[in-house]
Motif scaffolding. Sequence first.
Motif, PDB file in Angstrom:
ATOM      1  N   ALA A 168      -5.180  16.072 -12.342  1.00  0.00           N
ATOM      2  CA  ALA A 168      -4.043  16.981 -12.513  1.00  0.00           C
ATOM      3  C   ALA A 168      -4.015  17.619 -13.897  1.00  0.00           C
ATOM      4  CB  ALA A 168      -2.746  16.211 -12.272  1.00  0.00           C
ATOM      5  N   ASN A 169      -5.068  17.403 -14.694  1.00  0.00           N
ATOM      6  CA  ASN A 169      -5.058  17.871 -16.081  1.00  0.00           C
ATOM      7  C   ASN A 169      -6.178  18.850 -16.382  1.00  0.00           C
ATOM      8  OD1 ASN A 169      -2.864  16.240 -17.038  1.00  0.00           O
ATOM      9  ND2 ASN A 169      -4.230  14.478 -16.890  1.00  0.00           N
ATOM     10  N   LEU A 170      -5.951  19.642 -17.437  1.00  0.00           N
ATOM     11  CA  LEU A 170      -7.002  20.456 -18.029  1.00  0.00           C
ATOM     12  C   LEU A 170      -7.572  19.668 -19.195  1.00  0.00           C
ATOM     13  CD1 LEU A 170      -5.389  24.013 -18.227  1.00  0.00           C
ATOM     14  CD2 LEU A 170      -7.222  23.261 -16.713  1.00  0.00           C
ATOM     15  N   VAL A 171      -8.893  19.553 -19.259  1.00  0.00           N
ATOM     16  CA  VAL A 171      -9.532  18.792 -20.329  1.00  0.00           C
ATOM     17  C   VAL A 171     -10.671  19.592 -20.938  1.00  0.00           C
ATOM     18  CG1 VAL A 171      -8.960  16.557 -19.287  1.00  0.00           C
ATOM     19  CG2 VAL A 171     -11.168  17.594 -18.820  1.00  0.00           C
ATOM     20  N   ILE A 172     -10.970  19.271 -22.186  1.00  0.00           N
ATOM     21  CA  ILE A 172     -12.192  19.746 -22.827  1.00  0.00           C
ATOM     22  C   ILE A 172     -12.956  18.519 -23.267  1.00  0.00           C
ATOM     23  CG2 ILE A 172     -11.274  21.977 -23.564  1.00  0.00           C
ATOM     24  CD1 ILE A 172     -11.106  20.691 -26.411  1.00  0.00           C
TER      25      ILE A 172
ATOM     26  N   SER B 160     -15.987  16.909 -25.962  1.00  0.00           N
ATOM     27  CA  SER B 160     -16.750  17.084 -27.198  1.00  0.00           C
ATOM     28  C   SER B 160     -17.058  15.715 -27.768  1.00  0.00           C
ATOM     29  CB  SER B 160     -15.956  17.900 -28.225  1.00  0.00           C
ATOM     30  OG  SER B 160     -16.723  18.093 -29.407  1.00  0.00           O
ATOM     31  N   GLY B 161     -18.265  15.540 -28.245  1.00  0.00           N
ATOM     32  CA  GLY B 161     -18.645  14.280 -28.879  1.00  0.00           C
ATOM     33  C   GLY B 161     -18.546  13.092 -27.940  1.00  0.00           C
ATOM     34  N   GLY B 162     -18.781  13.308 -26.648  1.00  0.00           N
ATOM     35  CA  GLY B 162     -18.722  12.230 -25.675  1.00  0.00           C
ATOM     36  C   GLY B 162     -17.306  11.831 -25.271  1.00  0.00           C
ATOM     37  N   LEU B 163     -16.309  12.551 -25.743  1.00  0.00           N
ATOM     38  CA  LEU B 163     -14.915  12.229 -25.429  1.00  0.00           C
ATOM     39  C   LEU B 163     -14.265  13.388 -24.687  1.00  0.00           C
ATOM     40  CD1 LEU B 163     -13.908  10.708 -28.875  1.00  0.00           C
ATOM     41  CD2 LEU B 163     -14.498   9.460 -26.798  1.00  0.00           C
ATOM     42  N   SER B 164     -13.210  13.066 -23.948  1.00  0.00           N
ATOM     43  CA  SER B 164     -12.421  14.073 -23.239  1.00  0.00           C
ATOM     44  C   SER B 164     -11.049  14.166 -23.882  1.00  0.00           C
ATOM     45  CB  SER B 164     -12.256  13.689 -21.773  1.00  0.00           C
ATOM     46  OG  SER B 164     -13.500  13.659 -21.127  1.00  0.00           O
ATOM     47  N   TYR B 165     -10.545  15.379 -23.979  1.00  0.00           N
ATOM     48  CA  TYR B 165      -9.238  15.625 -24.567  1.00  0.00           C
ATOM     49  C   TYR B 165      -8.379  16.377 -23.553  1.00  0.00           C
ATOM     50  CZ  TYR B 165     -11.743  14.394 -28.760  1.00  0.00           C
ATOM     51  OH  TYR B 165     -12.513  13.740 -29.675  1.00  0.00           O
ATOM     52  N   VAL B 166      -7.239  15.807 -23.218  1.00  0.00           N
ATOM     53  CA  VAL B 166      -6.335  16.437 -22.265  1.00  0.00           C
ATOM     54  C   VAL B 166      -5.541  17.516 -23.003  1.00  0.00           C
ATOM     55  CG1 VAL B 166      -4.348  16.081 -20.751  1.00  0.00           C
ATOM     56  CG2 VAL B 166      -6.157  14.343 -20.872  1.00  0.00           C
ATOM     57  N   LEU B 167      -5.600  18.731 -22.457  1.00  0.00           N
ATOM     58  CA  LEU B 167      -4.856  19.834 -23.044  1.00  0.00           C
ATOM     59  C   LEU B 167      -3.487  19.995 -22.399  1.00  0.00           C
ATOM     60  CD1 LEU B 167      -7.637  22.557 -23.436  1.00  0.00           C
ATOM     61  CD2 LEU B 167      -6.886  20.834 -25.086  1.00  0.00           C
ATOM     62  N   GLY B 168      -3.363  19.497 -21.186  1.00  0.00           N
ATOM     63  CA  GLY B 168      -2.085  19.585 -20.461  1.00  0.00           C
ATOM     64  C   GLY B 168      -2.339  19.596 -18.975  1.00  0.00           C
ATOM     65  N   PRO B 169      -1.278  19.727 -18.201  1.00  0.00           N
ATOM     66  CA  PRO B 169      -1.434  19.737 -16.740  1.00  0.00           C
ATOM     67  C   PRO B 169      -2.122  21.017 -16.271  1.00  0.00           C
ATOM     68  CG  PRO B 169       0.854  20.127 -17.336  1.00  0.00           C
ATOM     69  CD  PRO B 169       0.121  19.837 -18.608  1.00  0.00           C
ATOM     70  N   SER B 170      -2.915  20.900 -15.213  1.00  0.00           N
ATOM     71  CA  SER B 170      -3.563  22.082 -14.652  1.00  0.00           C
ATOM     72  C   SER B 170      -2.556  22.865 -13.828  1.00  0.00           C
ATOM     73  CB  SER B 170      -4.770  21.695 -13.797  1.00  0.00           C
ATOM     74  OG  SER B 170      -4.350  20.947 -12.678  1.00  0.00           O
TER      75      SER B 170
END
Length: 178
Positions: free
Chosen positions: A160-164, A166-176
């Motif tokens: 349910a999220n938008l992610v990016i 980088s560096g082997g990690l995922s960062y949640v930007l918010g809900p899709s």
Amino acid sequence: MADPLDDIGRQLKDAGHRAAPPLQQWDPPLSGDIDIVIRADGEWLHEGTTFKRSAIVDLFSSILRREADGQYYLVTPVEKWRIRVEAHALQVIDITRNASDGTLVASCNHGPDIVIGKDHPLCASAHSDVPWLVCHHGLSASLARSVWYRLVETAEESGANLVIRSGGLSYVLGPSAG
């Protein structure tokens, strides 16, 4: 009393754009407060007036650190001056993806580029939907609006999220949106 900016400038006049100063090795006593403010929009002011020379701001940002007390200081080997920061000391003005390893590289308004990853993650913001970046010497950087929009445009849906990533990690930007 002499202007503290003159003293700092004299100490650092030959610094140029060499390697980053070893701030972690410098521990002078507090010299006092200096009327420098970094506004939430990234503008630097001295005694209420905007710094006219970006080279001075670049120089001062290279000797800026945030300490365990949460305060910000301009530090040289022999002086330490407390300044005020309204939100974040730096601002991410561009992000590119490294073609060789896929990491995201943040360019800040002052200072070196920063690879987003374990040592410099994106963190959730308590005050807005836009994350901020952990930088060097306890500093942080807000994301310029254009950078935030580009990240959202390039994000992937994950559940349910938008992610990016980088560096082997995922960062949640918010809900899709879907």
